[in-house]
Design a protein around this motif. Structure first.
Motif, PDB file in Angstrom:
ATOM      1  N   GLN A  19       0.739  -1.218  -0.045  1.00 56.43           N
ATOM      2  CA  GLN A  19      -0.182   0.038  -0.010  1.00 56.43           C
ATOM      3  C   GLN A  19       0.750   1.277   0.015  1.00 56.43           C
ATOM      4  O   GLN A  19       1.614   1.504   0.934  1.00 56.43           O
ATOM      5  CB  GLN A  19      -0.767  -0.036   1.401  1.00 56.43           C
ATOM      6  CG  GLN A  19      -2.138   0.828   1.283  1.00 56.43           C
ATOM      7  CD  GLN A  19      -3.195   0.248   0.357  1.00 56.43           C
ATOM      8  OE1 GLN A  19      -3.151  -0.989   0.016  1.00 56.43           O
ATOM      9  NE2 GLN A  19      -3.872   1.093  -0.235  1.00 56.43           N
ATOM     10  N   PRO A  20       0.808   2.244  -0.901  1.00 53.78           N
ATOM     11  CA  PRO A  20       1.678   3.359  -0.848  1.00 53.78           C
ATOM     12  C   PRO A  20       0.816   4.275   0.195  1.00 53.78           C
ATOM     13  O   PRO A  20      -0.273   4.355   0.410  1.00 53.78           O
ATOM     14  CB  PRO A  20       1.456   4.001  -2.390  1.00 53.78           C
ATOM     15  CG  PRO A  20       0.058   3.342  -2.858  1.00 53.78           C
ATOM     16  CD  PRO A  20      -0.210   2.019  -2.051  1.00 53.78           C
ATOM     17  N   ARG A  21       1.735   5.193   0.543  1.00 55.32           N
ATOM     18  CA  ARG A  21       1.248   6.295   1.360  1.00 55.32           C
ATOM     19  C   ARG A  21       0.602   7.343   0.532  1.00 55.32           C
ATOM     20  O   ARG A  21       1.217   7.584  -0.628  1.00 55.32           O
ATOM     21  CB  ARG A  21       2.428   7.032   2.156  1.00 55.32           C
ATOM     22  CG  ARG A  21       2.667   6.469   3.401  1.00 55.32           C
ATOM     23  CD  ARG A  21       3.972   7.027   4.119  1.00 55.32           C
ATOM     24  NE  ARG A  21       3.609   8.141   4.861  1.00 55.32           N
ATOM     25  CZ  ARG A  21       4.427   9.005   5.271  1.00 55.32           C
ATOM     26  NH1 ARG A  21       5.551   9.003   4.861  1.00 55.32           N
ATOM     27  NH2 ARG A  21       3.738  10.291   5.672  1.00 55.32           N
ATOM     28  N   LEU A  22      -0.338   7.930   0.790  1.00 50.83           N
ATOM     29  CA  LEU A  22      -0.902   9.353   0.472  1.00 50.83           C
ATOM     30  C   LEU A  22      -0.877  10.393   1.139  1.00 50.83           C
ATOM     31  O   LEU A  22      -1.193  10.545   2.302  1.00 50.83           O
ATOM     32  CB  LEU A  22      -2.429   8.913  -0.047  1.00 50.83           C
ATOM     33  CG  LEU A  22      -3.391   9.612  -0.927  1.00 50.83           C
ATOM     34  CD1 LEU A  22      -2.625   9.449  -2.402  1.00 50.83           C
ATOM     35  CD2 LEU A  22      -4.888   9.212  -0.943  1.00 50.83           C
ATOM     36  N   LEU A  23      -0.254  11.398   0.368  1.00 51.87           N
ATOM     37  CA  LEU A  23      -0.065  12.717   1.378  1.00 51.87           C
ATOM     38  C   LEU A  23      -0.785  13.737   0.306  1.00 51.87           C
ATOM     39  O   LEU A  23      -0.602  13.725  -0.868  1.00 51.87           O
ATOM     40  CB  LEU A  23       1.340  12.899   1.549  1.00 51.87           C
ATOM     41  CG  LEU A  23       2.068  12.009   2.559  1.00 51.87           C
ATOM     42  CD1 LEU A  23       3.615  12.372   2.597  1.00 51.87           C
ATOM     43  CD2 LEU A  23       1.246  12.098   3.901  1.00 51.87           C
ATOM     44  N   ARG A  24      -1.018  15.076   1.091  1.00 49.24           N
ATOM     45  CA  ARG A  24      -1.305  16.149   0.414  1.00 49.24           C
ATOM     46  C   ARG A  24      -0.149  17.092   0.136  1.00 49.24           C
ATOM     47  O   ARG A  24       0.837  16.899   1.087  1.00 49.24           O
ATOM     48  CB  ARG A  24      -2.341  16.840   1.103  1.00 49.24           C
ATOM     49  CG  ARG A  24      -3.771  16.344   1.178  1.00 49.24           C
ATOM     50  CD  ARG A  24      -4.838  17.071   1.549  1.00 49.24           C
ATOM     51  NE  ARG A  24      -4.598  17.936   2.568  1.00 49.24           N
ATOM     52  CZ  ARG A  24      -5.047  19.048   2.790  1.00 49.24           C
ATOM     53  NH1 ARG A  24      -5.811  19.569   2.049  1.00 49.24           N
ATOM     54  NH2 ARG A  24      -4.642  19.836   3.869  1.00 49.24           N
ATOM     55  N   SER A  25       0.062  17.870  -1.010  1.00 50.70           N
ATOM     56  CA  SER A  25       1.153  18.759  -1.442  1.00 50.70           C
ATOM     57  C   SER A  25       1.378  19.413  -0.214  1.00 50.70           C
ATOM     58  O   SER A  25       0.302  19.997   0.578  1.00 50.70           O
ATOM     59  CB  SER A  25       0.873  19.396  -2.614  1.00 50.70           C
ATOM     60  OG  SER A  25       1.586  20.607  -2.575  1.00 50.70           O
ATOM     61  N   VAL A  26       2.542  19.810   0.241  1.00 48.58           N
ATOM     62  CA  VAL A  26       3.032  20.972   1.261  1.00 48.58           C
ATOM     63  C   VAL A  26       2.554  22.149   0.743  1.00 48.58           C
ATOM     64  O   VAL A  26       2.482  23.101   1.706  1.00 48.58           O
ATOM     65  CB  VAL A  26       4.293  20.533   2.002  1.00 48.58           C
ATOM     66  CG1 VAL A  26       5.121  21.507   2.791  1.00 48.58           C
ATOM     67  CG2 VAL A  26       4.566  19.134   2.640  1.00 48.58           C
ATOM     68  N   PHE A  27       3.155  22.491  -0.262  1.00 48.82           N
ATOM     69  CA  PHE A  27       3.028  23.652  -0.820  1.00 48.82           C
ATOM     70  C   PHE A  27       1.974  24.178  -1.739  1.00 48.82           C
ATOM     71  O   PHE A  27       1.956  25.381  -2.025  1.00 48.82           O
ATOM     72  CB  PHE A  27       4.487  23.894  -1.930  1.00 48.82           C
ATOM     73  CG  PHE A  27       5.885  23.534  -1.202  1.00 48.82           C
ATOM     74  CD1 PHE A  27       6.184  24.367   0.021  1.00 48.82           C
ATOM     75  CD2 PHE A  27       6.644  22.546  -1.431  1.00 48.82           C
ATOM     76  CE1 PHE A  27       7.259  24.132   0.670  1.00 48.82           C
ATOM     77  CE2 PHE A  27       7.820  22.398  -0.717  1.00 48.82           C
ATOM     78  CZ  PHE A  27       8.224  23.081   0.258  1.00 48.82           C
TER      79      PHE A  27
END
Lengths: 290, 290
Positions: free
Chosen positions: A261-269
């Motif tokens: 399972q890949p991690r899903l993150l929101r853009s920091v910038f």
């Protein structure tokens, strides 16, 4: 020269389409910026620009843009170098956003990841082994045309399934929304982010469209994961950054039950990811970072 | 030591499942081969093996196999080195086939390409920048689970679309064929390649299934192309090698009208592609090629 932002300046490309005017516009902006920080013209060590289209990074040419400009084979790097008498570099805008997140953002220290930009359209910036992977003809990551199950057939092309962008891009979502006309009291001209806001406050039609969008986005991430087996996806773009889409996609992706399972993150910038990437590219171009 | 085959030997894994017996079987084979070419035991400079599953190339461990064996975390490299007192290397079998085609086969001189193995199951070996790309957890190219439009929902999972392997893998095709029972005079237990043979001689049901298979395969190639933008796909495996499938997929892919159309070729080595790749890996392991 450490990557700190000293000043910013904006101009809209509305009202013109040609590259010469765009470069004049940038020239004007750079003059303003240098004045703002009281720096002389020769203080400009390098310039980097992102283009919303297929970009030949080696030759410094924007091969084609889909939106607005309709550029074909524009030698943007040479034009910028002529205008500023400084070394220039160009790349695709989504690639620059991926570079920004890779440098100091959500993907810092992660050698393989995919940045998914979901705004009006849909595109991916792919970083493999710590480097942008651009493909043989500079079109790697052009996933807007990806065929995913659940998208209805393209109008007029009975046997051809719909594309990812047509379903989960900002414009595509607005178009889907118009079909919900008799199932909601909300106006039929909402933007994708407005629709997702309403999904959070319980409008059933908006919830349904959010669900459909996140299901298709999760399927696209799943398909890309099967090819690349990379451990991280970063969601960017005005639509991709929405918290409700992020949460629903996360849930849908877990249900698909990938082996790894890949991690899903929101853009920091967020909307600035591309600028941070351009900054990094300019620093590289100036030879300021090794 | 130039990569020329001196002798070959086969043994079936039918009747056993454990890795120790497999290594004994390989040991027996190597003894036969050395005798055949009148070489002493110490003439064995290196040994390379392909495993039909997820393989940690760095650690020399077969993490998991899906078919037949059901291996979990088998330290195959160390077992081979113990058995032969020679340096050993292991990799996933489809990766080895890709390596073989890359070295002296259909993809010779092409730095970026995808080898698609379609036999009982479906998998891809990905070569980028002239090197195998294996992914963070060694599962890059496990495209058998890819979700493509046109595959019906998985039984018992109403909302989950079917997978690529279930539709275009050899087993999947046989299963589809059984549903054509009342539309053909042909037996219902044909293999995929037999069905494609009948498509060539005009059986309408077989033609229909060939069409469906090639449409889905073309969509998978199209989706992977959008991610990687690589200029070549090589079809291998008993099903993937069939001329009728190749021709129909070529046609379907052209209809999808990619911006940069990849070439589609059939494997040069067919069932031996994996052996050629293992040979290359063994030569690398022995330090015979630089």
């Amino acid at each position: 020269m450490n990557g700190t932002e000293q000043a910013q300046w904006e101009c809209s490309s509305a009202g013109f389409r040609d590259a010469d005017t765009a470069v004049l516009c940038i020239k004007d902006g750079v003059r303003h910026l240098l004045e703002k920080v009281s720096a002389p013209g020769h203080a400009l060590s390098a310039i980097a620009a992102g283009a919303p289209g297929v970009t030949d990074v080696d030759a410094g040419i924007v091969i084609a843009t889909s939106y607005l400009m309709g550029w074909r084979d524009v030698p943007l790097r040479a034009m910028l170098e002529d205008a500023f008498h400084a070394p220039a570099a160009i790349d695709n805008d989504v690639n620059l956003a991926a570079l920004g997140e890779s440098w100091t953002g959500a993907a810092k220290g992660v050698p393989d990841f995919v940045f998914l930009a979901i705004g009006t359209g849909v595109g991916a910036g792919i970083i493999l082994n710590g480097e942008l992977f651009r493909g043989t003809n500079w079109t790697a990551g052009e996933i807007g045309y990806m065929l995913v199950p659940g998208a209805p057939a393209t109008a007029g092309k009975r046997n051809q399934p719909g594309t990812l962008e047509g379903m989960i891009g900002g414009e595509g979502i607005r178009e889907q929304w118009r079909k919900y006309g008799n199932q909601t009291m909300l106006p039929n001209n909402l933007t994708a982010t407005q629709i997702f806001d309403h999904a959070l406050t319980g409008d059933a039609a908006a919830e349904d469209l959010l669900q459909q969008t996140s299901t298709l986005l999760a399927r696209a991430i799943y398909n890309i994961s099967l090819v690349l087996n990379c451990p991280l996806f970063v969601l960017g773009g005005t639509v991709g950054m929405h918290q409700a889409l992020y949460d629903a996609t996360q849930t849908a992706l877990i249900q698909l039950n990938l082996r790894t399972q890949p991690r899903l993150l929101r853009s920091v910038f967020g909307p600035k990811a591309q600028i941070i990437g351009a900054l990094r590219l300019a620093l590289d171009t100036a030879g300021a970072l090794c």
